[in-house]
Motif scaffolding. Structure first.
Motif, mmCIF file in Angstrom:
data_model
loop_
_atom_site.group_PDB
_atom_site.id
_atom_site.type_symbol
_atom_site.label_atom_id
_atom_site.label_comp_id
_atom_site.label_asym_id
_atom_site.label_seq_id
_atom_site.Cartn_x
_atom_site.Cartn_y
_atom_site.Cartn_z
ATOM 1 N N GLU B 231 0.833 -1.207 0.000
ATOM 2 C CA GLU B 231 0.000 0.000 0.000
ATOM 3 C C GLU B 231 0.871 1.263 0.000
ATOM 4 O OE1 GLU B 231 -0.282 -2.520 2.029
ATOM 5 O OE2 GLU B 231 -2.268 -3.363 1.690
ATOM 6 N N GLY B 232 1.945 1.209 0.779
ATOM 7 C CA GLY B 232 2.866 2.353 0.838
ATOM 8 C C GLY B 232 3.483 2.613 -0.519
ATOM 9 N N CYS B 233 3.906 1.544 -1.171
ATOM 10 C CA CYS B 233 4.514 1.675 -2.495
ATOM 11 C C CYS B 233 3.507 2.217 -3.489
ATOM 12 C CB CYS B 233 5.042 0.317 -2.953
ATOM 13 S SG CYS B 233 5.711 0.330 -4.620
ATOM 14 N N ALA B 234 2.287 1.698 -3.443
ATOM 15 C CA ALA B 234 1.257 2.127 -4.392
ATOM 16 C C ALA B 234 0.924 3.601 -4.218
ATOM 17 C CB ALA B 234 0.003 1.278 -4.231
ATOM 18 N N SER B 235 0.915 4.052 -2.945
ATOM 19 C CA SER B 235 0.534 5.446 -2.738
ATOM 20 C C SER B 235 1.639 6.387 -3.213
ATOM 21 C CB SER B 235 0.172 5.709 -1.273
ATOM 22 O OG SER B 235 1.293 5.532 -0.459
ATOM 23 N N ILE B 236 2.870 5.890 -3.254
ATOM 24 C CA ILE B 236 3.943 6.712 -3.801
ATOM 25 C C ILE B 236 3.965 6.620 -5.316
ATOM 26 C CG2 ILE B 236 6.434 6.983 -3.959
ATOM 27 C CD1 ILE B 236 6.550 5.825 -1.099
ATOM 28 N N LEU B 237 3.904 5.408 -5.793
ATOM 29 C CA LEU B 237 4.103 5.156 -7.216
ATOM 30 C C LEU B 237 2.908 5.614 -8.046
ATOM 31 C CD1 LEU B 237 6.468 3.885 -8.679
ATOM 32 C CD2 LEU B 237 5.247 1.707 -8.651
ATOM 33 N N TYR B 238 1.719 5.284 -7.564
ATOM 34 C CA TYR B 238 0.521 5.585 -8.346
ATOM 35 C C TYR B 238 -0.365 6.603 -7.642
ATOM 36 C CZ TYR B 238 2.118 1.131 -10.263
ATOM 37 O OH TYR B 238 2.889 0.129 -10.796
#
Ligand SMILES: [Zn+2]
Lengths: 314, 322
Positions: B231-238
């Motif tokens: 979720e952390g990665c997704a909120s940064i990436l997308y």
């Protein structure tokens, strides 16, 4: 379900979210915290010096001529607020004239996971910083005392640690062991571990931390200097493990980024949270040193560890 | 069949649907006294193949749903099956006892070992007490204290990792979350006893690595291990935490990926549908794996153990030199 809410993206602060902080203005930027560090908490992005001729200080609003600010080592002449400087400027500041011999200058990153857009990010950072990767390492003379020096550049993907940064830092420690010289690492990484290299970046935390055991066994001094910002996986590995830990004034130093903490706990963070002063008060740094005094302080510390004309050998 | 296994996950619904139909058919056949054995048999076979098809082709995101299933066994559940005579030892001798991190001494068959792991709650009340298994610095410091104790008495250390991440809060920062994790990583690297790490569910970043420096690192079939939460990665990436599925693909955090990248040594299999479908079988598999990897380590000298662990973590990373 409380969990998803709680965990939603606090991990962002552990990984790359700090970088994220600089792009979007946090909602609470308008909150004026009272106390010692007015306006300090989220105003990271303003610390970069813009291209204009006049620069307004983030803290005291003093307007200073660009060149005067540079002459003053990018420290506000009125309130001594420390703006960020890059790795090359730091090198100039600390190392004797002609006293630097770079190591592993050509080590390059590979997009090991095929992570989306990583190559572009690397190219942009290379263009902006004129560096191949996020850390400069080498043999450095500091007032004629030989050291193994590593300086992380915040401008390179938020100063985050991927394989190259981890490997170069490890080799810098190995050089110190081999040549029986002190290790100095200047951290300026807000990114922590670099998300784009996935698990390999997490493993750099292990790699860079464990080599410090060997350094310690060899009797070598390790000075860790924390500059703005030092967060996430960088703080949670080598940066926290110095024999002496120095912080520059006005640095943001912490594990989880303030935005993520704020989102998790849903409270306004106290004034001065995660600043250098906060870390000093809580016992996690030995001293705060003004930029203009850093070389002298390092020299003094290095001299304490000189034995028989050699640094820290047995 | 699905008794006491908690909520049904979205992708499992077709299986449940079919099982319901079979049950209805049985009732109908019995009530009306019409023999329907053949039809029921066909449907049962269909249910089995549907089960296999769904569970053998889980997406990484579905696996994450499985490891976050509220009935997923927790650290203490596993300890109760894998080890005997477990005595929990509390506190970091400095600030307080962190219920999100549990550790103690137990027997693995007849070998005394130190067992350490993050403890999630089994219901809401316990989750609040356990802080959802998210440790504060004192949790990591307790773990380190117990590791030093194990080192002193020559006990092997078994770490069961299940954590989304170290707790992100004001007090955690005040007490040095970063320092606590760093210290653990450094000092685990200096342990002269065998260390076997098993990622049982979630392996979230530094919060996992802080008890993750093992001579051997194993991983459950459905577990994830990553530098950042999906979720952390997704909120940064997308800029969208709900795009975790894409982030998971990019980060390569599931067990087969990590085995291929030599981050883990073996994948421990789970019952069809995940550990919660059969905790006993799961724990038996874990125990077999732990013993298999611990046994050769018991023959090594302290120096060899140190060198073995050092080499493991020294080699990680890919780059080009010229
Ligand atoms: Zn100022």
């Amino acid at each position: 379900m409380i969990i998803p809410l709680l965990i939603r993206d606090f991990e962002a602060g552990v990984g790359m979210a700090i970088k994220d902080l600089f792009k979007t203005k946090p909602k609470y930027i308008t909150v004026k915290p009272s106390g010692e560090f007015p306006g300090k908490i989220p105003s990271i992005e303003k610390k970069e010096i813009p291209d204009g001729l006049w620069v307004k200080c983030d803290r005291c609003s003093q307007i200073t001529y660009h060149k005067d600010l540079e002459k003053n080592l990018k420290v506000c002449p009125k309130c001594s607020f420390h703006f960020r400087i890059n790795a090359k400027e730091r090198l100039e500041l600390l190392v004797d004239n002609g006293g630097f011999q770079e190591t592993d200058a050509n080590m390059r990153t590979v997009n090991i996971l095929g992570f989306p857009d990583y190559e572009n990010k690397l190219k942009k950072s290379q263009k902006n910083t004129e560096l191949i990767e996020g850390v400069i390492t080498g043999r450095a003379l500091i007032n004629e005392i030989p050291t193994s020096l590593a300086i992380i550049d915040f401008g390179f993907i938020g100063g985050s640690m991927g394989s190259v940064v981890g490997e170069k830092l490890t080799r810098a420690a190995e050089l110190a062991i081999k040549e029986k010289i002190p290790l100095i690492i200047i951290s300026g990484g807000g990114g922590g571990a670099r998300m784009h290299e996935g698990i390999f970046s997490l493993m750099q935390m292990a790699k860079t931390s464990q080599v410090l055991n060997k350094l310690s066994d060899a009797g070598c001094l390790y000075i860790s200097v924390l500059t703005d910002p030092t967060m996430g996986g960088v703080l949670a590995s080598f940066a926290s493990l110095g024999d002496v830990i120095i912080a520059e004034p006005d640095a943001l130093i912490g594990f989880t980024g303030p935005r993520v903490i704020q989102q998790t706990i849903r409270q306004i963070l106290p004034a001065g949270f995660q600043t250098s002063q906060f870390q000093l008060e809580h016992g996690f740094v030995d001293l705060i040193v003004q930029r203009k005094d850093l070389k002298a302080t390092l020299t003094q510390l290095l001299k304490f560890h000189l034995k028989g004309g050699k640094v820290n050998g047995n | 069949m699905a008794i006491n296994q908690g909520p049904v996950l979205e992708f499992e619904k077709p299986i449940l649907e079919l099982e319901k139909q079979i049950e209805e058919l049985r009732v109908f056949s019995r009530d009306k006294n019409i023999p329907m054995e053949e039809q029921i048999h066909v449907l049962e076979q269909k249910a089995r193949s549907l089960q296999t098809e769904i569970y053998k082709n889980l997406t990484p995101l579905q696996r994450i749903q499985i490891v976050r299933h509220p009935k997923r066994p927790t650290f203490l559940d596993y300890v109760g099956i894998i080890f005997t005579n477990f005595i929990e030892l509390h506190g970091d001798r400095n600030f307080k006892d962190d219920p999100a991190m549990v550790g103690g001494i137990a027997y693995l068959d007849d070998i005394p070992v130190t067992v350490i792991g993050q403890q999630k709650g089994r219901d809401t009340k316990e989750n609040i007490y356990r802080n959802f298994g998210l440790p504060h610095p004192e949790g990591y410091r307790k773990a380190l204290r117990l590791m030093h104790q194990a080192d002193k008495f020559g006990r092997p250390i078994i770490c069961l990792v299940d954590v989304v991440g170290a707790y992100p809060g004001i007090e955690a920062e005040e007490r040095g979350q970063g320092e606590a994790i760093a210290r653990n990583i450094q000092e685990m690297a200096g342990l002269s006893v065998p260390v076997v790490v098993l990622i049982t569910g979630e392996g979230g970043s530094g919060g996992a690595l802080a008890i993750g420096i093992g001579n051997r690192v194993l991983m459950m079939e459905n577990a994830w291990y990553s530098v950042i939460s999906p979720e952390g990665c997704a909120s940064i990436l997308y800029r969208d935490a709900s795009k975790a599925g894409e982030a998971v693909q990019a980060l390569k955090i599931s067990a087969p990926n990590l085995l291929e990248m030599d981050i883990v040594d073996e994948i421990i299999s789970e019952p069809l549908g995940g550990a919660h479908k059969n905790p006993q079988e799961t724990a038996n598999n874990m125990k077999t794996g732990i013993i298999k990897h611990l046994t050769p380590l018991l023959k090594l000298t302290p120096e060899e153990l140190l060198a073995d662990r050092y080499q493991r973590f020294r080699q990680y990373g890919k780059f080009i030199e010229n």
